[in-house]
Design an enzyme around this catalytic site. Structure first.
Site, PDB file in Angstrom:
ATOM      1  N   SER A 292      31.126 -52.867  15.304  1.00 31.30           N
ATOM      2  CA  SER A 292      31.124 -54.518  14.916  1.00 31.30           C
ATOM      3  C   SER A 292      29.873 -55.196  15.974  1.00 31.30           C
ATOM      4  O   SER A 292      28.890 -54.948  15.950  1.00 31.30           O
ATOM      5  CB  SER A 292      32.500 -54.871  15.490  1.00 31.30           C
ATOM      6  OG  SER A 292      32.592 -56.268  15.182  1.00 31.30           O
ATOM      7  N   ASP A 303      15.990 -53.138  14.974  1.00 32.57           N
ATOM      8  CA  ASP A 303      15.194 -53.976  14.200  1.00 32.57           C
ATOM      9  C   ASP A 303      14.045 -54.616  14.703  1.00 32.57           C
ATOM     10  O   ASP A 303      13.285 -54.950  13.996  1.00 32.57           O
ATOM     11  CB  ASP A 303      16.233 -54.751  13.234  1.00 32.57           C
ATOM     12  CG  ASP A 303      17.186 -53.949  12.209  1.00 32.57           C
ATOM     13  OD1 ASP A 303      16.920 -52.734  12.096  1.00 32.57           O
ATOM     14  OD2 ASP A 303      18.084 -54.535  11.555  1.00 32.57           O
ATOM     15  N   LYS A 317      30.680 -50.623  11.236  1.00 32.96           N
ATOM     16  CA  LYS A 317      31.812 -51.683  10.833  1.00 32.96           C
ATOM     17  C   LYS A 317      30.854 -52.946  10.533  1.00 32.96           C
ATOM     18  O   LYS A 317      30.438 -53.576  11.451  1.00 32.96           O
ATOM     19  CB  LYS A 317      32.633 -52.116  11.618  1.00 32.96           C
ATOM     20  CG  LYS A 317      33.546 -53.120  11.231  1.00 32.96           C
ATOM     21  CD  LYS A 317      34.787 -53.394  12.353  1.00 32.96           C
ATOM     22  CE  LYS A 317      35.570 -54.603  12.009  1.00 32.96           C
ATOM     23  NZ  LYS A 317      35.007 -55.897  11.843  1.00 32.96           N
TER      24      LYS A 317
END
Length: 554
Positions: A292, A303, A317
């Site tokens: 999460s 990223d 998740k």
């Protein structure tokens, strides 16, 4: 041209009409099933042979309905609202201690008091047997029952009666309940070579401020590389995750987007303030229990090419929940969105199917899609965050699992050894230095051998299965000699297993003992001595060429 436009217009009308028909059919099915459910219960209430408990019958129906969706969508009636509050805030009112069931004594005992909390302040220690809470006897109760009685409203007091097994003495302590919040940051500090380390256990309210404060403190002390430990961090607040990422990336950068059925519930989270450091070499440690908000943090930093991610693939998740108030002071926590990190990927690892009462499908790697980091590195959606550098930790041997698990070893030999060790040693070395001696371990081993401890060696189980299959398929007689030789080598030998797995078992015992003296922060400090991931993180920071190559930074 006019004909083409006419055809397009007609197609558009047809599609709109088809969509309207689909929507009407869906609405009809919703209404039909709700009316049917209502009629069924009304008739059961009037005509069923026994008197029904509406909370039980309808509650079962609600649970079955939600069970067909996903494990995160849950109904909280009024009497369970405290659970939901604790889930979101990480706070509850009690004494601040882990408790466990002692299988040997068949009693609930104190396992680990929290630092600075009422249990620790009252002098409770590992192994103390809970006898009574006020006038309520606890000697025949389970962990859930005892826990519910230890908790209560902040400021309320009770008398705890307990027995200390190391002395046999029964004692009483008057304890005042307080709001308990387990620390989001149990430990941070400078490691060898001026590498800063911070362990973040959960994304609770205010944790970003704690991380920021710790980071600045270590930077002022000369930190030249930073390691963020998100292992076993199951997540929490999405906004706290964004705030932590914001410490390391510029203002006005998109970190995570929530997308769901209702557009008004969609939300884009951008960094809002100027960062405190965009150049410090940074490594984030994750494992399969990082989920999460942990995955938002690690995934966004990956990223944006801001940190090297090491460890094992995260949980996966990619879903977001929201709470809806219900009649009669209840609440529904439901999955409302999927989230997408800066590259545009969603890392949800499981598709929840709602047919046939609900089932799950793990997304195979072959069906994932390629995305790209800001610097052009290839990353994929589905299946969690894949680390830039995979480091697999040492696995826990089967015998150690049985020794350490309260639901496995009815002799409780490890717990008994630890309690006696603590009794004999008023103080121990600092966590970074504490180790059991070979003599200590030999004493423990002898206690295990005399205790009657038993466990199921998995290799013998698989061997028995293999023999059965070989006999069934007709191969056993031709390979009988090989089977016999292998079976002799796999024969269970407790003493040999204790010697072979000595180092892993020692570390488990050391961790438990350190916690009794230095609490959770001590266990983290102690574990760093032999931490494979930490050693790799330090190596990467000390090898700037490799660090930059992984991030594709020139």
């Amino acid at each position: 041209m006019k004909k083409i436009l006419l055809i397009i217009a007609l197609c558009s009308v047809a599609l709109t009409h088809t969509q309207a028909q689909t929507d009407d059919k869906h609405l009809f099915n919703v209404t039909k099933n709700l009316d049917t459910f209502n009629a069924i219960y009304k008739n059961l209430e009037m005509l069923y042979v026994d008197t029904l408990d509406a909370n039980e019958v309808v509650g079962t129906a609600i649970k079955a309905m939600l069970r067909s969706l996903d494990p995160y969508t849950e109904y909280y009636p009024e009497e369970n609202m405290q659970e939901l509050k604790e889930l979101y805030t990480g706070k509850f009112a009690g004494i601040g201690a882990l408790i466990r069931y002692n299988l040997q004594l068949k009693r609930v005992v104190i396992d680990e008091p929290y630092e600075g909390m009422p249990a620790a302040e009252a002098g409770l220690k590992k192994g103390d047997i809970i006898l009574a809470i006020d006038d309520s006897v606890m000697t025949d109760k389970d962990v859930s029952y005892v826990s519910s009685h230890l908790r209560g409203d902040p400021g309320t007091t009770f008398v705890l009666k307990f027995k200390r097994p190391s002395t046999g003495k029964k004692m009483e302590k008057k304890i005042t309940r307080r709001t308990i919040q387990t620390p989001a940051v149990p430990y941070y500090g400078m490691q060898q070579g001026q590498i800063g380390y911070l362990c973040l256990r959960q994304f609770t309210e205010g944790c970003a401020k704690e991380v920021r404060r710790a980071y600045i403190e270590m930077k002022d002390k000369g930190m030249r590389g930073f390691v963020l430990d998100l292992r076993n961090n199951g997540g929490g607040s999405e906004s706290e995750a964004v705030s932590i990422v914001n410490m390391f990336v510029p203002k006005d950068v998109l970190i995570v987007s929530n997308r769901g059925k209702m557009k008004r519930a969609n939300h884009d989270y951008y960094t809002k303030v100027e960062p405190i450091d965009t150049v410090m070499p940074m490594v984030v440690m994750v494992n399969d229990n990082s989920a999460s908000a942990s995955e938002i943090t690690a995934g966004a930093l990956q990223d944006l090419d801001r940190a090297v991610i090491i460890g094992t693939r995260t949980y996966g998740k990619g879903l977001v929940q929201m709470s809806i108030d219900l009649p009669y002071n209840g609440s529904l926590k439901l999955t409302s969105n999927k989230y997408y990190i800066p590259s545009g990927r969603c890392i949800q690892a499981i598709n929840y199917k709602h047919a046939k009462g609900g089932y799950t499908e793990h997304i195979p790697d072959s069906l994932t899609h390629v995305f790209y980091t800001r610097g052009g590195r290839e990353v994929r959606d589905g299946g969690g965050i894949k680390p830039d550098v995979e480091v697999v930790p040492d696995s826990l041997p089967n015998i150690a699992y049985y020794l350490a698990s309260s639901g496995m070893d009815s002799t409780e030999v490890m717990l008994n050894y630890e309690i006696e060790y603590i009794r004999k040693h008023p103080t121990i070395a600092p966590p970074e230095q504490f180790q059991l001696t070979d003599a200590d371990y030999e004493e423990f081993k002898q206690q295990v051998l005399k205790s009657g401890f038993k466990y199921d060696p998995e290799s013998e189980k698989f061997m028995e299965t293999l023999v059965k299959l070989a006999k069934f398929e007709g191969y056993y007689d031709d390979a009988r000699q090989e089977f016999d030789n292998l079976q002799k080598k796999l024969t269970h030998n407790l003493e040999k297993d204790l010697d072979y797995n000595k180092e892993q078992i020692k570390r488990l015992i050391e961790s438990d003992i350190v916690a009794a003296y230095y609490f959770e922060s001590g266990t983290v400090r102690n574990a760093l001595q032999n931490d494979k991931l930490m050693k790799e993180a330090v190596r990467l920071i000390n090898t700037p060429e490799e660090y930059k190559r992984i991030l594709n930074v020139k």
